[in-house]
Design a protein around this motif. Structure first.
Motif, PDB file in Angstrom:
ATOM      1  N   ALA A  57       0.830  -1.204   0.000  1.00 28.55           N
ATOM      2  CA  ALA A  57       0.000   0.000   0.000  1.00 28.55           C
ATOM      3  C   ALA A  57       0.864   1.254   0.000  1.00 28.55           C
ATOM      4  N   ALA A  58       1.984   1.214   0.731  1.00 27.37           N
ATOM      5  CA  ALA A  58       2.907   2.346   0.741  1.00 27.37           C
ATOM      6  C   ALA A  58       3.537   2.540  -0.636  1.00 27.37           C
ATOM      7  N   GLN A  59       3.901   1.440  -1.274  1.00 22.16           N
ATOM      8  CA  GLN A  59       4.459   1.531  -2.623  1.00 22.16           C
ATOM      9  C   GLN A  59       3.454   2.139  -3.587  1.00 22.16           C
ATOM     10  N   ASP A  60       2.191   1.766  -3.436  1.00 19.68           N
ATOM     11  CA  ASP A  60       1.149   2.322  -4.305  1.00 19.68           C
ATOM     12  C   ASP A  60       1.081   3.839  -4.198  1.00 19.68           C
ATOM     13  N   CYS A  61       1.372   4.361  -3.011  1.00 14.30           N
ATOM     14  CA  CYS A  61       1.263   5.799  -2.746  1.00 14.30           C
ATOM     15  C   CYS A  61       2.611   6.508  -2.757  1.00 14.30           C
ATOM     16  N   ASP A  62       3.681   5.770  -3.024  1.00 14.64           N
ATOM     17  CA  ASP A  62       5.034   6.333  -3.000  1.00 14.64           C
ATOM     18  C   ASP A  62       5.331   6.977  -1.645  1.00 14.64           C
ATOM     19  N   MET A  63       4.935   6.275  -0.561  1.00 11.35           N
ATOM     20  CA  MET A  63       5.159   6.781   0.791  1.00 11.35           C
ATOM     21  C   MET A  63       6.296   6.023   1.466  1.00 11.35           C
ATOM     22  N   PRO A  64       7.210   6.728   2.131  1.00  9.50           N
ATOM     23  CA  PRO A  64       8.205   6.036   2.964  1.00  9.50           C
ATOM     24  C   PRO A  64       7.484   5.330   4.103  1.00  9.50           C
ATOM     25  N   VAL A  65       7.916   4.110   4.424  1.00 12.69           N
ATOM     26  CA  VAL A  65       7.232   3.346   5.461  1.00 12.69           C
ATOM     27  C   VAL A  65       8.232   2.603   6.326  1.00 12.69           C
ATOM     28  N   ALA A  66       7.940   2.535   7.618  1.00 17.58           N
ATOM     29  CA  ALA A  66       8.692   1.703   8.565  1.00 17.58           C
ATOM     30  C   ALA A  66       7.752   0.624   9.077  1.00 17.58           C
ATOM     31  N   ILE A  67       8.287  -0.567   9.277  1.00 17.03           N
ATOM     32  CA  ILE A  67       7.505  -1.701   9.735  1.00 17.03           C
ATOM     33  C   ILE A  67       7.985  -2.116  11.121  1.00 17.03           C
ATOM     34  N   SER A  68       7.043  -2.220  12.056  1.00 22.30           N
ATOM     35  CA  SER A  68       7.399  -2.579  13.429  1.00 22.30           C
ATOM     36  C   SER A  68       6.632  -3.816  13.856  1.00 22.30           C
ATOM     37  N   PHE A  69       7.362  -4.845  14.224  1.00 21.83           N
ATOM     38  CA  PHE A  69       6.753  -6.079  14.710  1.00 21.83           C
ATOM     39  C   PHE A  69       6.734  -6.093  16.235  1.00 21.83           C
ATOM     40  N   THR A  70       5.741  -6.777  16.788  1.00 21.71           N
ATOM     41  CA  THR A  70       5.735  -7.077  18.210  1.00 21.71           C
ATOM     42  C   THR A  70       6.064  -8.552  18.393  1.00 21.71           C
ATOM     43  N   VAL A  71       6.561  -8.895  19.559  1.00 25.38           N
ATOM     44  CA  VAL A  71       6.941 -10.282  19.825  1.00 25.38           C
ATOM     45  C   VAL A  71       6.408 -10.715  21.182  1.00 25.38           C
TER      46      VAL A  71
END
Length: 313
Positions: free
Chosen positions: A179-193
């Motif tokens: 979805a970020a690529q579709d909008c050309d938006m920089p994105v960070a991904i954060s996982f929980t554990v």
């Protein structure tokens, strides 16, 4: 117009603070009622915006004293269609709430211009389901479609980037990146554990990060870990190139499991000084760790201890 979307300043080095546990602070310390743990409705009223302004002020003052950058997160972790529907918000109203959240942060950034530099405005996206449990698991395509509403709202705003936090399985993360690529938006991904260092889905943290990078062409600007205490994941940070992709940690104050926190009726603030020391130790393993913040149970006291430990190191 975004100030930093084309060139995020944190990628050039430096330390950036964030806030702590927005929802837990509002609920347990300030007595604010947040149905479904959603803070975004506050943005729609003058009183709600005043509460948010009071919440952010101690963190911005801390960043000013420490002379470091700051990442301002929108209060939109729950501002997506399913959660909005539960709260009586139509998709159009959800889109408006995301936009208003960015506008609120632009005003905050302008108020601290010259005191806190640089300040990055970050659109916050949360999981479609519960962050602690894998619910209604989506395909990549479904996640791409579902999170597209928020992503498009941020793309049309002055947000510099988007962070998807408390994600608990890989396919949803990949869908958000799409979805970020579709909008050309920089994105960070954060996982929980969980307490064993694995995602709630059972997936291994290293494999989750490497998979997202592999299938998206390393599109995320960086990865983070959030909503877990450092003792839950510090042992799984074994050597490898993947560690260089982790630039942020937003830990919980409590060492309790997600199940225990879900059942808790009182906040567990843990030990701020110990939490700060653990962040300092993490910087020895995560050479690119720059984004220092908190999650459930943390407040400005924890961020002060974290910044003391990490900036001294």
């Amino acid at each position: 117009m975004s100030k930093y979307r084309k060139a995020l300043p944190l990628l050039n080095g430096g330390v950036f603070l964030t806030d702590g546990g927005l929802e837990t602070t509002l609920v347990f310390h300030q007595g604010v009622e947040l149905p479904f743990f959603a803070a975004f409705p506050l943005i729609t009223s003058e009183a709600g915006r005043a509460q948010l302004n009071a919440y952010f002020t101690p963190y911005l003052e801390l960043a000013s004293r420490k002379r470091v950058g700051f990442i301002l997160d929108t209060p939109t972790w729950r501002a997506s269609p399913d959660w909005g529907e539960k709260l009586g918000f139509s998709p159009a109203m959800i889109e408006t709430a995301n936009r208003l959240s960015v506008e609120f942060l632009v005003e905050l950034r302008d108020a601290y211009a010259g005191k806190v530099e640089p300040m990055v405005i970050n659109g916050a996206i949360g999981p479609r389901g519960d962050g602690y449990r894998v619910e209604g698991r989506m395909t990549v395509a479904e996640a791409r479609h579902y999170h597209g509403l928020q992503m498009r709202a941020f793309a049309r705003s002055e947000a510099d980037m988007v962070s998807a936090v408390t994600l608990n399985y890989v396919d949803e993360a990949v869908g958000i990146v799409r979805a970020a690529q579709d909008c050309d938006m920089p994105v960070a991904i954060s996982f929980t554990v969980e307490t064993d260092g694995r995602l709630p889905s059972g997936e291994v943290l290293r494999e989750a990060i490497e998979t997202v990078d592999r299938v998206t062409g390393n599109y995320p600007q960086y990865f983070m870990i959030n909503c877990a205490h450092p003792e839950h994941f510090e042992d799984v940070l074994e050597q490898g190139a993947w560690l260089g992709r982790i630039r942020g940690v937003r830990a919980n104050s409590s060492t309790k499991s997600h199940a225990e926190l879900d059942a808790a009726t009182e906040i567990d603030i843990g030990d701020p000084v110990n939490l700060g020391a653990r962040y300092g130790a993490l910087r020895g393993k995560l050479r690119n760790l720059q984004v220092l913040g908190g999650c459930c149970g943390t407040d400005h006291r924890h961020l002060a201890a974290i910044s003391d430990a990490c900036l001294a190191a």
